[in-house]
Design an enzyme around this catalytic site. Sequence first.
Site, short mmCIF file in Angstrom:
data_model
loop_
_atom_site.label_atom_id
_atom_site.label_comp_id
_atom_site.label_asym_id
_atom_site.label_seq_id
_atom_site.Cartn_x
_atom_site.Cartn_y
_atom_site.Cartn_z
N HIS A 55 -47.52 -33.51 -20.55
CA HIS A 55 -47.54 -32.05 -20.71
C HIS A 55 -46.10 -31.57 -20.76
O HIS A 55 -45.50 -31.25 -19.75
CB HIS A 55 -48.29 -31.42 -19.54
CG HIS A 55 -48.54 -29.94 -19.68
ND1 HIS A 55 -49.67 -29.31 -19.18
CD2 HIS A 55 -47.81 -28.95 -20.25
CE1 HIS A 55 -49.61 -28.02 -19.44
NE2 HIS A 55 -48.46 -27.77 -20.09
N HIS A 102 -43.70 -29.10 -23.45
CA HIS A 102 -43.46 -28.30 -24.65
C HIS A 102 -42.02 -28.55 -25.09
O HIS A 102 -41.09 -28.19 -24.36
CB HIS A 102 -43.68 -26.82 -24.36
CG HIS A 102 -45.06 -26.50 -23.87
ND1 HIS A 102 -46.09 -26.15 -24.72
CD2 HIS A 102 -45.59 -26.51 -22.61
CE1 HIS A 102 -47.19 -25.94 -24.01
NE2 HIS A 102 -46.92 -26.16 -22.73
N HIS A 104 -54.82 -25.81 -22.72
CA HIS A 104 -54.43 -25.18 -21.47
C HIS A 104 -55.63 -24.36 -20.97
O HIS A 104 -56.17 -23.51 -21.70
CB HIS A 104 -53.26 -24.23 -21.68
CG HIS A 104 -51.94 -24.91 -21.91
ND1 HIS A 104 -51.78 -25.93 -22.82
CD2 HIS A 104 -50.72 -24.70 -21.34
CE1 HIS A 104 -50.52 -26.32 -22.81
NE2 HIS A 104 -49.85 -25.60 -21.92
N GLU A 132 -54.97 -22.25 -15.73
CA GLU A 132 -53.65 -22.00 -15.16
C GLU A 132 -53.67 -20.60 -14.57
O GLU A 132 -53.57 -20.41 -13.37
CB GLU A 132 -52.58 -22.13 -16.24
CG GLU A 132 -51.16 -21.86 -15.73
CD GLU A 132 -50.12 -21.86 -16.85
OE1 GLU A 132 -48.93 -21.93 -16.51
OE2 GLU A 132 -50.49 -21.76 -18.03
N ASP A 134 -43.83 -29.50 -18.02
CA ASP A 134 -44.21 -28.31 -18.78
C ASP A 134 -43.06 -27.80 -19.65
O ASP A 134 -42.94 -28.18 -20.82
CB ASP A 134 -44.71 -27.22 -17.82
CG ASP A 134 -45.59 -26.18 -18.50
OD1 ASP A 134 -45.79 -26.25 -19.72
OD2 ASP A 134 -46.09 -25.29 -17.78
N ASP A 135 -42.20 -26.94 -19.11
CA ASP A 135 -41.04 -26.38 -19.81
C ASP A 135 -39.83 -26.55 -18.89
O ASP A 135 -39.40 -25.60 -18.23
CB ASP A 135 -41.26 -24.90 -20.14
CG ASP A 135 -42.44 -24.69 -21.06
OD1 ASP A 135 -42.26 -24.75 -22.28
OD2 ASP A 135 -43.56 -24.45 -20.55
#
Length: 347
Positions: A22, A24, A202, A205, A283-284
Amino acid sequence: MSFASPQQRQAFIAGIPKAELHLHIEGSLEPEMMFALAQRNAVDIPFASADEVRKAYAFSNLQDFLDIYYQGMNVLRTEQDFYDLTMAYFKRIHADNAIHAEIFFDPQGHTGRGIAFSTAIDGILRAMDDAGSQLGITSQLIMCFLRHLSEEEAFATLEDAMPYLDRIAGVGLDSSELGHPPSKFSKVFAKAKTLGLKTVAHAGEEGPPEYIWEALDLLKIDRMDHGNRSLEDDGLIERLRDNQMALTVCPLSNLSLCVIDRLEDHPLKKMLDLGLCATMNSDDPSYFGGYLNDNYEATATALNLDKDHIVKLAKNSFRGSFLGEDAIEQSLQRIDDYVSEFDRKIG
């Protein structure tokens, strides 16, 4: 088994082979690279320094993050930009002993501002190839649809991807979750399935457990991104445990976006103890304060994860991947070999 010290736990995490499921790629854009690309491409950005950018990374919810995320994305203009971005990520996770990554990219975030689909994907794919040959990292690419846009626009993006289907492992669904249920994209996901693509989404969340049910039943996903709120529904827990659907959990992201108030409140340990196939991800990472090992270390400290938990997370990252069975088994054996050698060294 507990660790003898925090230093021992940190050393164990640093060396264990792992995968990331996961991530991005646009969310790995560090402030320094943002400034360098802005200068390279003569793009104005609303920040005077990298420090000023970092100060802006104080989010109260997902939308706060997305607003600045799309601003930062604007500096990506050329194939070389996408290559540099992606290769920087691979070099970073190589240091974390990640040996496989399945990365998301958001083509609509680029085509919507006039960047050709081919410009973005060609740069990313070239970096993926170089990461394999130069760093020994295998990788797969997942193309995400932006859920705040229409399903018709998602279909157009899928059409853009047709010449690249042999290099795209699957499709995903990201961006603003609230108000954009998975059911909005049921037709385009069904089409992706007919093309032989894996599907992820997603869900859970910020959105309710009902969104998770929709992702499972209507999108027929192969893997769940986040899934935190599944713990609010006993039926969901049972289903996810029975089918061992991988959950790509992102603790530092959840903390940054105020999904949780404290890392000590994160449900990851409970997920593992319930028998769910939870995995650790960043994630980011440039926005949320940490890459893969940063997430492992911070969460292990906050939740007092023991060695068995760490091993389970690492193994789940391969079991939940889209690698072939032989590659998964080889990776699991690498983990077992690492654990045996670690135990031998500490006596």
